[in-house]
Design a protein around this motif. Structure first.
Motif, short mmCIF file in Angstrom:
data_model
loop_
_atom_site.label_atom_id
_atom_site.label_comp_id
_atom_site.label_asym_id
_atom_site.label_seq_id
_atom_site.Cartn_x
_atom_site.Cartn_y
_atom_site.Cartn_z
N ARG A 187 19.94 18.63 30.79
CA ARG A 187 18.64 18.11 30.78
C ARG A 187 18.66 16.64 30.29
O ARG A 187 18.14 16.38 29.19
CB ARG A 187 17.52 18.79 29.97
N PRO A 188 19.39 15.65 30.76
CA PRO A 188 19.56 14.54 29.97
C PRO A 188 18.27 13.61 29.91
O PRO A 188 18.38 12.96 28.75
CB PRO A 188 20.54 13.61 30.96
N PHE A 189 17.29 13.93 30.65
CA PHE A 189 16.10 13.10 30.50
C PHE A 189 14.91 13.76 29.70
O PHE A 189 13.83 13.21 29.80
CB PHE A 189 15.51 12.23 31.73
N GLU A 190 15.30 14.98 29.14
CA GLU A 190 14.46 15.76 28.46
C GLU A 190 13.80 14.85 27.28
O GLU A 190 14.78 14.22 26.53
CB GLU A 190 14.89 16.98 27.95
#
Lengths: 503, 306
Positions: free
Chosen positions: B298-301
């Motif tokens: 979830r890199p953009f969490e």
């Protein structure tokens, strides 16, 4: 951290009308309403209200009123409530502001400044209820000239035509991806498109296996993430669309947060459950018009040259030059999405500040393609803020072959444009994957509502055409003489290629 | 859609007359297209070329096509025709950059390419095995679903872009952005094996699958110099033989020495590589490998203000 944001809405409950049925409590996914058993009273957390009016609409006794909070920040033309609200929010979270639907800023709406012509005395008007009226539209590349052969009373078309998409009305449903919207919403769009004889668009979320049966009315999108793009998907489609950009967020990618990637969405997008689905900003195999041509022809090759290939871009400053390149790259359909185009989630600053109104982009693209003598080689479809049949007619007269409607279709399904699609808590069961919410949209009812909308608009279009003395939408296409501007500057009129009213 | 639609003007209640199309098996062609008069296939004239002596030859159940004078559309039409006939092996001679070879083919046919194929070799394909005797250009296996591509040379940029399944073996090195946005899904597990080096942005946006870069260059084991490896990576694994420095990695990629289990897991692919191109799998696998994996799926969490 204490939030400094003042509630946007006030929820007023008439205690005499309220029967404590708790419909509002159950209907609000934002948890605005709360029933207190001891006090036998229903309270509201107004700071959570988004103004979607689900509770108001469903309250059986009309006990509820949701209205704008009259408390204003100190009057200031620059530091408005919205500006302050945004800054507070960012100071509290450190995050990029998100929003849903299309740009709500007051950029001039040219549809509202353009009026249509009608016949009086000469060239009599036509009554569409009694006389034939043609709305059928073919999207795809048209030949430079046609050759008719045969002889002895038999005439045959000798020119081989490129594949065409046949629409019974020049209105299609915009790209709305499964993931941004619920399965039921997708089903409504698919069934309505099939029933009416037009097309809907899968967006970039793939095609759910239960919707393959509507393939003949489906435009399948190939976006930068290539989600759910596989051989069956390409084969099922009536047409393919390469998505370069979208009006609500030109130039940026997107991502579906992992919490929305449910079992079904994972299956449709063909990605593991619970992972972020990232759509890169560009296609990494498209860095030039030549590269675009390569993907267009790759798709044509992969589908046996049987389907028109559309390319969708956001309307930006140099759309006309880009459109020319797209046509030369082999696009059969050019889709333009204006600044008012909707989205399930976009950074607010991008949505509200990037792109140009679709009316101007359409006029520029149509004019440019005509100048270059290549207008026939692609159909032009416009999207982004088409609100009524009158907008459709004006778009066609400005040069569009057909329009996409997204927001209007969702409004038909109950959307109240509260712009909170990105929260995934849509109380109308549209922009959500929560099974408790999605079941609120009945596919049967939703399909009827959409079919009714297209039927109504189509009849209105026929009435307007009849009034002009035209009996086929084809005759109006690009006929800017039937348009007049009201209250527009010289420059705007030139840009739109129309005269001022009175001239 | 057997029922012809009535003209609206004659029948205001037009919509009710048109029942939704009957349920069809997924992937089956919709009937709506068949009745279309204008939607017919744009046939291209291949006959005068195909009829030329030596261009399209059937022998021993195989098909041999001399593509020296053929446009890619003619060539691919012939290939698809041969596949539709049930041909199991097709040899293409004198390939000079024709694009989209094998694109969209859904049968396990073997296609041998003599020459240098053009861009998008095997794009969207689902099953064929393509063997290229020399180098390949950009976009090898673009968005491919299944099958195998073996290149006995180098390949250009974006090898295996958006690839969802199947295997690609490149004998030598590849260009930029190999395995970009490669993804896996259930039984689909894409694998890219590169014998030599890769350029920058290997495995960018990678969402699944396995990339193995062996670094077997002509002058022995040189350093792996690519930068921005695994930028935006949020799934899948990258194995690199040798070492990379921290600054060569994208910030989303984590790195550690490969374990014995890792080596066992990639062994079958290295053995397959050796089967195609020669060498000794044990020798290759006995060297040091590193394993790259995403720090988060979830890199953009947390990036957005909800």
């Amino acid at each position: 951290m204490k939030s400094y944001i003042i509630p946007e809405f006030l929820v007023e409950r008439d205690d005499h009308h309220c029967i404590r049925c708790e419909v509002c409590v159950r209907q609000c996914a934002f948890d605005v309403h709360r029933y207190d058993e001891e006090e036998d009273e229903v309270f509201a957390h107004e700071d959570k209200c988004v103004g979607c009016l689900r509770c108001v609409t469903l309250c059986p006794t009309n006990a509820l009123v949701v209205r704008d909070n009259p408390t204003r920040v100190p009057a200031n033309a620059n530091w408005t409530r919205e500006v302050l609200h945004n800054i507070y929010k960012q100071a509290e979270t450190g995050g990029v502001l998100l929003t849903g639907m299309g740009c709500d800023k007051e950029y001039r709406n040219y549809w509202d400044r353009i009026t249509l012509d009608a016949s009086q005395v000469t060239n009599p008007s036509i009554d569409p209820l009694r006389e034939p009226m043609e709305l059928r539209t073919y999207l795809g590349s048209k030949p430079d000239a046609v050759e008719i052969g045969g002889g002895r009373g038999r005439h045959e078309l000798e020119t081989r035509l490129a594949p065409q998409l046949r629409l019974e009305t020049p209105i299609m449903f915009s790209a709305l991806s499964y993931g941004a919207i619920s399965y039921n919403t997708c089903e409504c769009l698919a069934r309505a498109a099939a029933e009416v004889g037009t097309c809907y668009n899968t967006g970039e979320g793939g095609l759910h296996r239960d919707l393959y049966r509507y393939g003949g009315h489906t435009i399948c999108q190939v976006a930068s993430g290539r989600f759910g793009v596989h051989a069956d998907y390409l084969e099922a489609a009536a047409a393919l669309e390469i998505k370069i950009g979208q009006g609500a967020k030109p130039g940026i990618g997107g991502h579906l947060p992992g919490e929305k990637v449910s079992e079904e969405i994972s299956r449709t997008r063909m990605i593991p459950k619970g992972t972020d689905a990232l759509s890169p900003a560009p296609h990494h195999d498209i860095y030039s018009i030549e590269d675009l041509a390569q993907l267009i022809y790759a798709l044509k090759e992969a589908t046996g040259w049987q389907k028109p290939v559309s390319v969708k871009i956001a309307a930006v400053h140099n759309s006309a030059a880009i459109a020319s390149g797209m046509v030369r790259a082999g696009a059969d359909i050019i889709a333009l999405d204006g600044i008012r185009g909707g989205t399930g989630a976009a950074p607010t600053m991008i949505r509200d500040n990037v792109g140009i109104p679709i009316e101007l982009a359409l006029a520029a693209v149509d004019a440019r393609l005509r100048e270059e003598g290549i207008r026939n080689r692609a159909s032009v479809v416009v999207a982004g803020g088409i609100r009524s049949s009158a907008d459709v007619v004006k778009a066609v007269a400005l040069g569009a072959d057909a329009v996409y409607i997204g927001t209007a279709a969702l409004v038909a399904l109950g959307c109240h444009v509260c712009q909170k699609c990105y929260t995934g808590k849509c109380n109308w069961g549209i922009a959500t994957q929560d099974p408790y919410l999605t079941k609120r949209l009945n596919p049967e009812v939703g399909t009827r509502r959409l079919v009714n909308l297209l039927t109504a608009w189509s009849h209105e279009i026929m009435e307007i055409l009849g009034g002009m003395g035209i009996n086929a939408i084809e005759s109006l296409r690009g006929n800017r003489l039937r348009l007049r501007g009201v209250g527009l500057t010289r420059e705007e009129l030139d840009m739109l290629g129309i005269k001022h009213a009175g001239a | 859609m057997e029922q012809k639609k009535k003209e609206w003007s004659q029948k205001p209640g037009w919509v009710k007359e048109n029942p939704p199309p009957a349920e069809k098996k997924s992937g089956e062609k919709s009937g709506a297209n068949e009745e279309e008069e204008v939607g017919k296939e744009m046939k291209i004239e291949i006959d005068h070329h195909a009829a030329l002596p030596g261009v399209f030859v059937r022998k021993n159940g195989k098909v041999q096509i001399d593509a020296g004078q053929l446009h890619y559309r003619e060539l691919n039409n012939m290939v698809k025709g041969a596949v539709a006939e049930g041909t199991e092996e097709i040899e293409l001679d004198n390939i000079y950059g024709q694009r989209y070879i094998g694109s969209g083919i859904r049968k396990p046919v073997k296609i041998v390419v003599h020459g240098v194929p053009g861009n998008d070799l095997g794009a969207f394909m689902d099953g064929p095995k393509i063997i290229v005797e020399r180098n390949a250009q950009d976009g090898v296996g673009n968005t491919m679903n299944n099958g195998t591509i073996v290149v006995h040379g180098r390949a250009g940029d974006i090898v295996g872009m958006g690839m969802r399944g199947g295997k690609i073996f490149i004998k030598e090195s590849v260009g930029y952005r190999a395995a970009i946005h490669m993804k896996e899904y259930r039984k689909h597990m894409p694998v890219l094996v590169v014998g030599g080096e890769t350029q920058d942005f290997l495995g960018e946006y990678m969402a699944g699958g396995i990339v193995i870069a062996l670094g077997l260059t002509a002058n022995g084991d040189s350093r792996f110099t690519a930068r921005h490896i695994g930028t935006g990576m949020h799934g899948g694994l990258i194995f690199i033989r040798g070492e990379v420095e921290e600054h060569q990695l994208g910030k989303e990629a984590a790195c550690e020495p490969a374990s014995r289990d890792d080596i066992a897991a990639i062994r079958p692919y290295v053995e397959e590589y050796v089967d195609y191109f020669g060498g000794n799998a044990d020798d290759i696998l006995s060297s040091r490998f590193i394993r790259l994996w995403p720090r988060s799926s979830r890199p953009f969490e947390g990036l957005y203000a909800y």
